[in-house]
Design an enzyme around this catalytic site. Structure first.
Site, PDB file in Angstrom:
ATOM      1  N   LYS A 114     -17.727  -0.260   5.453  1.00 28.95           N
ATOM      2  CA  LYS A 114     -18.196  -1.303   4.543  1.00 28.95           C
ATOM      3  C   LYS A 114     -19.717  -1.305   4.416  1.00 28.95           C
ATOM      4  O   LYS A 114     -20.256  -1.471   3.320  1.00 28.95           O
ATOM      5  CB  LYS A 114     -17.708  -2.663   5.044  1.00 28.95           C
ATOM      6  CG  LYS A 114     -18.063  -3.798   4.098  1.00 28.95           C
ATOM      7  CD  LYS A 114     -17.228  -5.028   4.337  1.00 28.95           C
ATOM      8  CE  LYS A 114     -17.614  -6.110   3.321  1.00 28.95           C
ATOM      9  NZ  LYS A 114     -16.529  -6.983   2.995  1.00 28.95           N
ATOM     10  N   PHE A 146     -11.803  -6.477  13.691  1.00 32.81           N
ATOM     11  CA  PHE A 146     -10.706  -6.978  12.866  1.00 32.81           C
ATOM     12  C   PHE A 146     -10.342  -5.962  11.782  1.00 32.81           C
ATOM     13  O   PHE A 146     -11.204  -5.474  11.065  1.00 32.81           O
ATOM     14  CB  PHE A 146     -11.109  -8.304  12.217  1.00 32.81           C
ATOM     15  CG  PHE A 146     -10.061  -8.867  11.297  1.00 32.81           C
ATOM     16  CD1 PHE A 146      -8.842  -9.303  11.787  1.00 32.81           C
ATOM     17  CD2 PHE A 146     -10.293  -8.929   9.924  1.00 32.81           C
ATOM     18  CE1 PHE A 146      -7.870  -9.800  10.935  1.00 32.81           C
ATOM     19  CE2 PHE A 146      -9.326  -9.439   9.063  1.00 32.81           C
ATOM     20  CZ  PHE A 146      -8.105  -9.874   9.576  1.00 32.81           C
ATOM     21  N   GLN A 147      -9.080  -5.680  11.670  1.00 31.63           N
ATOM     22  CA  GLN A 147      -8.528  -4.724  10.706  1.00 31.63           C
ATOM     23  C   GLN A 147      -9.172  -3.341  10.842  1.00 31.63           C
ATOM     24  O   GLN A 147      -9.447  -2.670   9.849  1.00 31.63           O
ATOM     25  CB  GLN A 147      -8.647  -5.250   9.271  1.00 31.63           C
ATOM     26  CG  GLN A 147      -7.701  -6.428   8.997  1.00 31.63           C
ATOM     27  CD  GLN A 147      -7.511  -6.744   7.539  1.00 31.63           C
ATOM     28  OE1 GLN A 147      -8.402  -6.520   6.724  1.00 31.63           O
ATOM     29  NE2 GLN A 147      -6.348  -7.280   7.208  1.00 31.63           N
ATOM     30  N   GLU A 206       0.811  -1.219   0.000  1.00 27.93           N
ATOM     31  CA  GLU A 206       0.000   0.000   0.000  1.00 27.93           C
ATOM     32  C   GLU A 206       0.848   1.275   0.000  1.00 27.93           C
ATOM     33  O   GLU A 206       0.421   2.314  -0.526  1.00 27.93           O
ATOM     34  CB  GLU A 206      -0.950   0.006   1.202  1.00 27.93           C
ATOM     35  CG  GLU A 206      -2.063  -1.030   1.116  1.00 27.93           C
ATOM     36  CD  GLU A 206      -1.673  -2.370   1.719  1.00 27.93           C
ATOM     37  OE1 GLU A 206      -0.484  -2.565   2.035  1.00 27.93           O
ATOM     38  OE2 GLU A 206      -2.573  -3.221   1.891  1.00 27.93           O
ATOM     39  N   MET A 211      24.262   8.970   2.575  1.00 23.37           N
ATOM     40  CA  MET A 211      24.262  10.264   3.239  1.00 23.37           C
ATOM     41  C   MET A 211      24.507  10.112   4.743  1.00 23.37           C
ATOM     42  O   MET A 211      25.153  10.959   5.365  1.00 23.37           O
ATOM     43  CB  MET A 211      22.934  10.993   2.990  1.00 23.37           C
ATOM     44  CG  MET A 211      22.951  12.458   3.406  1.00 23.37           C
ATOM     45  SD  MET A 211      24.201  13.423   2.524  1.00 23.37           S
ATOM     46  CE  MET A 211      23.278  13.926   1.061  1.00 23.37           C
TER      47      MET A 211
END
Length: 567
Positions: free
Chosen positions: A161, A111-112, A49, A476
């Protein structure tokens, strides 16, 4: 006409002109993905993602359009946060759609579940949690409007949802009037006149421009103004491409790793006209000594940026294009003529600084110099490629040695400094411009942060070129440890790295390697001509540093040209 949430989603996106979504599916957005499947809505499946957010960012920066990404709830959403913060710091217009658990379970540790609107509040221009299906279309339209208007930025829309599974009577877009009108960002006439009076009297004027010129599509107006007044131009990292990098008035980038002559011009100018930049600490060095001999005119669309880091003598809140158009018109009406004698003195002084410390002063030996790789890339692409970078030495060498003549051709994480940005951003740019040469210039450390996107590039037959400046270090970090920590290279040696050629081949890309200076040009030529994703692994001088350099916390007047001057 009654429609379900996913149908409204795709319909509204089409009305907003969305051409592509970068995303990754999951449970909370399966209904949307099913609609995408049914409609064959253009979509790029990334492998992480974070890659989706950076790809949408790269698409936006290169095309000037709003980038769009879609991810699921919980970890899918939180994985985008680095990409969102990256876009926020650099004012990139993006809309991020995140799935959310059902409305009744929000706040129950479902969940999630993650409170993504709370998490992203500090790094989005605005965010929404859609609570009613009736609000969905209007919310999406507002999100796009906010993302692209004023000072652009990322806007997040969280989609529970159950809301997306419900339906409502869909209203045609013309009936979805937004609750606000387009604000105007025109300069105050009195302040603009005061600015012009200072410009006419200045003997050593300097233009310092930033990404606001590119975002405001004001590059033509800037060039006209600079040529009309014969004022030399320097641009921040985000402003590269705002003014032609091969123009006689161009001074290169200023700041910590800016050119010596740009920094000296800032220290010695008597008037600085700053447009579309926020005076980052990487640009100013020690703020109290920044342009201390100059009056400062600061033009910016964001009032919060004015007087935030450097006080302006004449602050002007305006979009860059409007301000420059009005200044150009006023100069014409006043029959403005440059004081040729004073202008020549100023440009001659700058020429002396250029001669004293040209960028080409690095030495060549039997090891590949990273600067040479980028110079050769510039020569072979004739400066017409879109260049994305990771962050660190590869980023600074790219900014210094690839000369950007065009806007929207340099994609880099300036504000947040995000390692792992460049490659997925290059994928986004290649999607926007399939026929252009798109190159990601990377370090061997940063490329590994999102290297899984090789599968995305190969999957969609995107001929992105990856140039790895491989020195076996976090470059760096190592440079700072060498200069400021007595060479205690604490955990910056990453010489245990993958075989990038084999890794490229494992993903279905092409891998090439160069270990000697004479192999640089043939390798680049071969890689650029292969119509496939290509990884080019250049084994460069391990302890090469990026110079010039201004030690943190010191003045631009203390710009050092080599490491011995810093020890």
């Amino acid at each position: 006409m009654k429609l379900k949430g996913p149908q409204i989603f795709t319909k509204t996106l089409r009305e907003e002109g969305v051409e592509i979504i970068f995303g990754f599916p999951g449970g909370a957005v399966l209904d949307i993905y099913d609609q995408i499947y049914k409609e064959n809505f253009p979509h790029i499946l990334v492998r992480h993602e974070q890659g989706a957010a950076h790809a949408a960012d790269g698409y936006a920066r290169s095309s000037g359009k709003v980038g769009v990404c879609l991810v699921t709830s919980g970890p899918g959403a939180t994985n985008t946060v680095t990409g969102i913060a990256t876009a926020y710091m650099d004012s990139v217009p993006m809309v991020i759609f995140t799935g959310q658990v059902t409305s009744p379970t929000i706040g129950t540790d479902a969940f999630q579940e993650a409170d993504i609107t709370g998490i992203t509040r500090p790094c989005t221009k605005h965010n929404f949690l859609v609570r009613n299906i009736e609000d969905l279309a209007k919310t999406i339209k507002e999100a796009f409007y906010i993302a692209r208007s004023g000072r652009p930025g990322p806007v997040l829309v969280d989609l529970p949802k159950d809301i997306m599974q419900s339906e409502t009577e869909y209203k045609e877009s013309n009936s979805l009037k937004l609750s606000f009108t387009e604000p105007k960002y025109l300069p105050d006439a009195k302040q603009l006149q005061q600015a012009l009076e200072l410009i006419k009297k200045a003997k050593r004027p300097l233009l310092l421009v930033g990404g606001g010129i590119i975002l405001g599509r004001a590059t033509n107006e800037l060039k006209e103004f600079a040529e009309k007044t014969k004022i030399p131009v320097t641009a921040t990292l985000m402003g590269l491409g705002a003014f032609p990098g091969t123009h006689p008035l161009w001074l290169g980038m200023p700041g910590m790793h800016g050119t010596y002559y740009a920094n000296m011009a800032i220290c010695n100018c008597d008037l600085m006209i700053t447009i579309g930049t926020r005076f980052s600490d990487r640009v100013t060095g020690k703020t109290s000594t920044f342009a201390s001999n100059a009056k400062i005119i600061h033009i910016d669309i964001d009032a919060a940026s004015i007087n935030k880091n450097v006080l302006a003598d004449i602050p002007i809140i305006s979009d860059a294009k409007s301000a420059l158009q009005e200044m150009n018109q006023s100069l014409d009406q006043d029959h403005f003529a440059v004081n040729e004698e004073e202008n020549k003195k100023w440009l001659d002084q700058i020429a002396e600084w250029k001669a004293y410390a040209p960028l080409t002063s690095y030495s060549e030996g039997d090891k590949i110099k990273p600067q040479k790789v980028i110079e050769t890339l510039y020569k072979l692409t004739k400066g017409e490629a879109i260049i994305a970078t990771e962050v660190g030495q590869n980023q600074m060498w790219s900014a210094l040695y690839y000369h950007f003549d065009y806007p929207n051709t340099f994609l880099s994480s300036g504000g947040l400094g995000t390692m792992g940005y460049g490659f997925p951003a290059a994928i986004g740019a290649q999607v926007a411009f399939p026929d252009k040469t798109v190159v990601d210039i990377a370090g061997d450390g940063s490329i590994q942060m999102n290297i899984q996107e090789l599968a995305t590039a190969v999957n969609y037959k995107l001929p992105v070129k990856i140039v790895i400046l491989n020195n076996g270090y976090l470059g760096m970090v190592r440079q700072w440890q060498e200069l400021f920590y007595e060479k205690r290279y604490s955990h910056s040696d990453i010489s245990q790295i993958p075989d990038f050629v084999k890794l490229a081949e494992a993903y279905g890309a092409v891998g090439l390697r160069a270990t000697k200076p004479e192999e640089v040009e043939p390798t680049l030529k071969k890689g650029l001509n292969i119509p496939n994703t290509v990884v080019m692994d250049f084994h460069v001088e391990r302890e090469e540093g990026v110079f010039p350099m201004v030690k943190p916390g010191t003045s631009l007047s203390e710009t050092k040209l080599k490491k011995e001057e810093l020890s």
